[in-house]
Motif scaffolding. Sequence first.
Motif, short mmCIF file in Angstrom:
data_model
loop_
_atom_site.label_atom_id
_atom_site.label_comp_id
_atom_site.label_asym_id
_atom_site.label_seq_id
_atom_site.Cartn_x
_atom_site.Cartn_y
_atom_site.Cartn_z
N UNK A 46 0.83 -1.20 0.00
CA UNK A 46 0.00 0.00 0.00
C UNK A 46 0.86 1.25 0.00
N UNK A 47 0.32 2.27 -0.63
CA UNK A 47 0.97 3.58 -0.75
C UNK A 47 -0.01 4.66 -0.29
N UNK A 48 0.55 5.77 0.10
CA UNK A 48 -0.26 6.91 0.54
C UNK A 48 0.06 8.13 -0.31
N UNK A 49 -0.98 8.77 -0.78
CA UNK A 49 -0.87 10.09 -1.39
C UNK A 49 -1.30 11.05 -0.29
N UNK A 50 -0.52 12.09 -0.04
CA UNK A 50 -0.87 13.00 1.05
C UNK A 50 -0.65 14.44 0.63
N UNK A 51 -1.32 15.31 1.36
CA UNK A 51 -1.11 16.75 1.21
C UNK A 51 -0.79 17.28 2.59
N UNK A 52 0.34 17.96 2.66
CA UNK A 52 0.80 18.54 3.92
C UNK A 52 0.95 20.05 3.71
N UNK A 53 0.70 20.81 4.76
CA UNK A 53 0.74 22.27 4.63
C UNK A 53 1.42 22.88 5.85
N UNK A 54 1.64 24.18 5.80
CA UNK A 54 2.19 24.90 6.94
C UNK A 54 1.04 25.42 7.80
N UNK A 55 1.36 26.03 8.92
CA UNK A 55 0.31 26.45 9.86
C UNK A 55 -0.62 27.50 9.29
N UNK A 56 -0.14 28.28 8.32
CA UNK A 56 -0.98 29.31 7.71
C UNK A 56 -1.66 28.85 6.43
N UNK A 57 -1.46 27.62 6.07
CA UNK A 57 -2.05 27.01 4.86
C UNK A 57 -1.64 27.74 3.58
N UNK A 58 -0.44 28.29 3.56
CA UNK A 58 0.04 28.98 2.38
C UNK A 58 0.57 28.01 1.33
N UNK A 59 1.22 26.96 1.76
CA UNK A 59 1.84 25.99 0.86
C UNK A 59 1.13 24.65 0.97
N UNK A 60 0.84 24.04 -0.16
CA UNK A 60 0.26 22.70 -0.19
C UNK A 60 1.24 21.80 -0.93
N UNK A 61 1.81 20.86 -0.22
CA UNK A 61 2.79 19.94 -0.80
C UNK A 61 2.16 18.56 -0.95
N UNK A 62 2.24 17.99 -2.14
CA UNK A 62 1.71 16.66 -2.41
C UNK A 62 2.87 15.67 -2.36
N UNK A 63 2.64 14.54 -1.70
CA UNK A 63 3.69 13.53 -1.60
C UNK A 63 3.14 12.13 -1.77
N UNK A 64 4.05 11.18 -1.94
CA UNK A 64 3.74 9.76 -2.07
C UNK A 64 4.70 9.01 -1.16
N UNK A 65 4.17 8.08 -0.37
CA UNK A 65 5.03 7.31 0.52
C UNK A 65 4.40 5.96 0.82
N UNK A 76 0.22 6.75 -10.50
CA UNK A 76 -0.61 7.51 -11.44
C UNK A 76 -1.40 8.59 -10.72
N UNK A 77 -1.97 8.23 -9.57
CA UNK A 77 -2.75 9.20 -8.80
C UNK A 77 -1.86 10.34 -8.31
N UNK A 78 -0.66 10.00 -7.86
CA UNK A 78 0.29 11.01 -7.40
C UNK A 78 0.63 11.98 -8.53
N UNK A 79 0.90 11.44 -9.71
CA UNK A 79 1.22 12.29 -10.86
C UNK A 79 0.07 13.22 -11.18
N UNK A 80 -1.15 12.71 -11.08
CA UNK A 80 -2.33 13.52 -11.37
C UNK A 80 -2.51 14.62 -10.33
N UNK A 81 -2.49 14.25 -9.05
CA UNK A 81 -2.71 15.23 -7.98
C UNK A 81 -1.60 16.27 -7.96
#
Length: 117
Positions: free
Chosen positions: A2-21, A62-67
């Motif tokens: 199994x793999x996880x696609x995730x979105x992580x951000x900073x406390x002010x929600x200025x940056x949205x980083x997409x990752x795969x792990x 594929x989902x990671x590439x799309x997101x």
Amino acid sequence: MKRFIYIITDRNRNNLHVGLCSDLLKTIQFYSEMPTLFFDNSKQLNRLVYFEEINNEDMAMERFKTVSTYTRPQKERMIRPVNPDWIDLTAALNFESGVRRPQQVRPSVNIGRRLTA
């Protein structure tokens, strides 16, 4: 695996980083141990706001590439239905992992003693 696609951000929600792990808890721990890896102190990524669990490695890639190509409004449309208040989901993950893998219980020194009121 199994793999996880995730979105992580900073406390002010200025940056949205997409990752795969493959291990979401270890990845979040890595972000907390290396807070300035991607950005400076004011923009450290420390709030997990979205994730998906995918059981097929190729589908996950594929989902990671799309997101990853999504614009910010598209990412927000993914997050808001499942996490409208943008709370940090890390605490829930830590709790769930503790429920799945019970920790060893150490005997208390009070076992067998009678408590008096």
